[in-house]
Design an enzyme around this catalytic site. Structure first.
Site, mmCIF file in Angstrom:
data_model
loop_
_atom_site.group_PDB
_atom_site.id
_atom_site.type_symbol
_atom_site.label_atom_id
_atom_site.label_comp_id
_atom_site.label_asym_id
_atom_site.label_seq_id
_atom_site.Cartn_x
_atom_site.Cartn_y
_atom_site.Cartn_z
ATOM 1 N N ARG A 134 0.823 -1.210 0.000
ATOM 2 C CA ARG A 134 0.000 0.000 0.000
ATOM 3 C C ARG A 134 0.859 1.262 0.000
ATOM 4 N NH1 ARG A 134 -5.573 -0.995 -0.705
ATOM 5 N NH2 ARG A 134 -5.775 1.157 -0.012
ATOM 6 N N VAL A 135 0.373 2.269 -0.697
ATOM 7 C CA VAL A 135 1.048 3.564 -0.680
ATOM 8 C C VAL A 135 0.298 4.542 0.230
ATOM 9 C CG1 VAL A 135 2.062 3.296 -2.972
ATOM 10 C CG2 VAL A 135 -0.190 4.369 -2.751
ATOM 11 N N ASP A 136 -0.829 4.104 0.784
ATOM 12 C CA ASP A 136 -1.598 4.984 1.667
ATOM 13 C C ASP A 136 -1.475 4.498 3.112
ATOM 14 O OD1 ASP A 136 -3.039 2.669 1.559
ATOM 15 O OD2 ASP A 136 -4.812 3.539 0.627
ATOM 16 N N ASP A 137 -2.302 4.998 3.996
ATOM 17 C CA ASP A 137 -2.194 4.631 5.402
ATOM 18 C C ASP A 137 -3.012 3.403 5.763
ATOM 19 O OD1 ASP A 137 -0.450 6.654 5.964
ATOM 20 O OD2 ASP A 137 -2.046 8.118 6.290
#
Ligand code: WT7
Length: 663
Positions: A531-534
């Site tokens: 994932r590149v998000d939280d």
């Protein structure tokens, strides 16, 4: 077979198996031909497959359209426009009409060795009708939401199908979720009925599902939502006499359902009618109710099951996922049923009572396709190989993984030890929102690459973007996005179309944003990097950092919390929580335990933090944004890679946090 560097953990190299799939796609050339058509003429391509199903009214010729660009108006996806069908009919009645009514459909294996149950298509259809009739009798109509909170027994997929038969919208809540989570979901979709069980059996534990449902009803009522009817299946783990009861609201399944008629007319619905809602976590806010359609989802679930697992009618197929997750929807319930296969439904924990259980089940039912999560493979790999080798696995043909990146070492162990080097491994990348597998090998059509999902499925148009949204070409790394709709795409977020557009289509206008990073090699194969998000991926379960932070911060002693992921040998990622405490509270083992408890209660045990790290202050920018990048490095003990911390409001805070690590 594996090349000279076989078994090396860091080498991802192609693995060829001599396998001729029954799908007829036996080479990369076969695939390229079909793939090109699927992209150029999606309406025609998917219509060819949709014809296998029963449609009460056909779709229009030009049935597929979509808009992924908010600047051009409402974002939407439409497939099989004009068509009317029914999922339950296609899963059951269609096979019965073709003479397959007496063939096994569910092979249920209980938590305890020696408990099992076999149901044929006709029995399942009859039970679906009885339950649907009861649902009707309590006022459930087309479009109403029904929550399902059950253990993995046959009645769980049966309840899904009963809703589908009526055009009611099911929302399955995984049995590991807490009362708070169940309450929130029921209230969000205004569930008319909750279908649950007195309890569930997981290894040596009993999950008090009914008790949790009672608590959820209380919590929902406090928030102004009344759960009016609760249907309770008596489960041996909690016998009738031991189950709490609310007269007027609670009804025993065994008392009312068997009395209903086993015939129930099918409610034909428009292709775009919602089939189900499934709540999932994101980087911000409360879980979103992902809405899936009937027609598009049905066709995509069936076609992917057939091609990805090479599934044929009568095959014994086992997906270890719980029906509470999307994998259980598409690849335990709907996909295999649509293909007329026999689906193993396992109630228990794969390592109970010993790590040999999985392979004993494979031997007992002669499982042909086995689909699971990397976390389970890593957990089983940690034990002696004798647990695998003691069971006959010669029935296996295709192995699959899903949910998180699989490290090449675990992949190779799965391939060589479990699959005896014979079975292709399909590493399938997809999401709750995509409804069906999106990037995946097709068994035997091209060499598998350990750790790589390889190529896009038919109709899937992946692109890699840089952080400005520019498309990157060739061998490179970037953010994975999709630029064309596919039949099982998320249609909206329940009750909040704006949130749907903002979450998935605002980051890069014109593209569906996946939230994943990805690498593409010279051969065009895709490898998901995470994932590149939280969002944190714990054992293949998506956990939203914001939700865990909110649960921690609701604890009286906690001022603020920041949650990040860290590498975990078995789970893939673990949860690492930094907490600040109000003055006057001493950081202690007791407070740590209490904070973890608050997450267990508000979300569920699977979201419990592995580490609680006391931080008197959190590293923030001058505008007040927490710099998680720094917290991730501290969690990983990479103190020398913190990078530039001069933009922090108070850079000195960082050293203080590092000194408290492990305390
Ligand atoms: C996220 C979606 C799809 C069913 C289970 C999870 C990760 C999924 C893979 C894979 C690497 C994967 C992604 C994705 N993921 N499959 N084969 N390789 N990562 O569904 O809870 O919606 O989570 O799981 O990060 O975005 P989900």
């Amino acid at each position: 077979m594996l090349g000279p560097k076989q078994g090396h953990p860091d080498v991802a190299q192609p693995v060829s198996v001599d396998y001729r799939a029954r799908t007829g796609v036996n080479s990369r050339e076969d695939y390229e031909r079909l793939y090109r058509r699927s992209i150029q003429d999606p309406a025609g391509f998917w219509a060819d497959f949709a014809r296998e199903f029963h449609w009460e009214r056909p779709w229009r010729r030009d049935h597929a359209r979509w808009n992924f660009d908010r600047r051009r108006g409402r974002v939407e996806t439409v497939f099989f426009e004009g068509g009317r069908t029914n999922m339950a009919y296609n899963c059951l009645d269609r096979h019965i009409a073709a003479g397959r009514g007496q063939q096994p459909c569910f092979l249920w294996e209980g938590n305890d060795i020696g408990t099992d149950r076999r149901m044929v298509f006709e029995e399942v259809r009859d039970e679906v009708c009885r339950l649907a009739n009861w649902l009707k009798s309590v006022g459930v109509r087309k479009g109403d939401a029904v929550a399902i909170y059950m253990p993995m027994v046959c009645e769980l997929p049966i309840a899904m199908l009963a809703c589908a038969r009526l055009g009611a919208v099911h929302t399955v809540v995984f049995g590991g979720f807490s009362a708070e989570s169940l309450a929130q979901r029921c209230a969000d979709c205004r569930a008319k009925v909750v279908i649950t069980a007195s309890g569930g059996a997981r290894a040596t534990k009993v999950v008090p599902l009914k008790q949790i449902t009672d608590r959820a009803a209380e919590l929902a009522a406090k928030d102004g939502f009344q759960i009016e009817t609760v249907l309770v299946l008596e489960h041996p783990s909690v016998p009738k006499g031991k189950c709490s009861w609310t007269e007027g609201r609670d009804v025993w399944y065994q008392e009312v359902v068997p009395r209903q008629s086993s015939s129930c007319a099918v409610e034909w619905v428009d292709s775009e009618h919602p089939l189900f809602l499934l709540y999932t976590s994101g980087s911000t806010g409360k879980p979103k109710g992902v809405v899936h359609s009937t027609g598009g989802y049905m066709v995509a679930a069936a076609v992917t099951t057939k091609f990805v697992f090479d599934l044929q009618p009568g095959d014994v197929y086992w997906c270890t996922a719980d029906c509470g997750w999307i994998t259980g929807h598409s690849y335990l319930a709907y996909g295999p049923l649509l293909c007329g296969a026999r689906s193993v439904v396992y109630e228990g924990v794969p390592s109970h009572p010993t790590p040999a259980r999985c392979w004993q089940i494979v031997e007992k039912y002669k499982v042909r396709q086995f689909y699971t999560a990397p976390t389970l493979i890593r957990a089983l790999e940690a034990h002696d190989d004798k647990f695998v080798l003691g069971s006959d696995r010669s029935s296996l043909r295709v192995l699959g993984t899903v949910g998180e990146p699989i490290n090449p070492r675990a992949w190779i162990w799965f391939f060589q030890v479990v699959g005896e080097g014979r079975c292709p491994i399909v590493d399938t990348w997809w999401q709750t929102e995509t409804g069906a597998a999106m990037i995946t090998p097709l068994p035997g059509a091209w060499p598998c690459v350990p750790g790589s999902a390889t190529l896009p499925f038919f109709g899937v148009a992946p692109v890699l973007l840089d952080d400005k949204g520019k498309e990157l070409h060739g061998a490179t790394e970037g953010i994975l996005a999709l630029k064309q709709a596919w039949p099982s795409a998320i249609r909206t977020v329940k009750g909040d179309h704006r949130r749907f557009e903002e979450t998935y289509f605002a980051t890069f206008p014109g593209y569906y944003f996946t939230g994943d990073g990805c690498r593409r090699d010279a051969a065009g194969c895709y490898t998901i990097t995470g994932r590149v998000d939280d969002v944190i991926n714990v054992s293949g379960h998506r956990v939203g950092t914001a939700e865990v932070e909110a649960a921690l911060a609701s604890h009286g002693a906690c001022t603020e919390a920041a949650v990040v992921g860290f590498d975990h040998d078995i789970k893939g990622q673990g949860i690492y929580a930094y907490v600040s405490l109000h003055d006057g509270n001493e950081f202690s083992e007791a407070i740590k335990k209490d904070l973890v408890k608050s997450v267990r209660e508000q979300i569920g045990a699977f979201a419990a933090p592995d580490v609680i790290h006391w931080a008197p202050g959190l590293p923030k920018t001058r505008s007040g944004k927490i710099m998680r990048r720094i917290l991730r490095k501290i969690a990983a003990k990479k103190d020398d890679e913190l990078g530039d911390i001069s933009t922090l409001a108070d850079p000195a805070i960082v050293q203080g946090i590092i000194e408290l690590r492990g305390k």
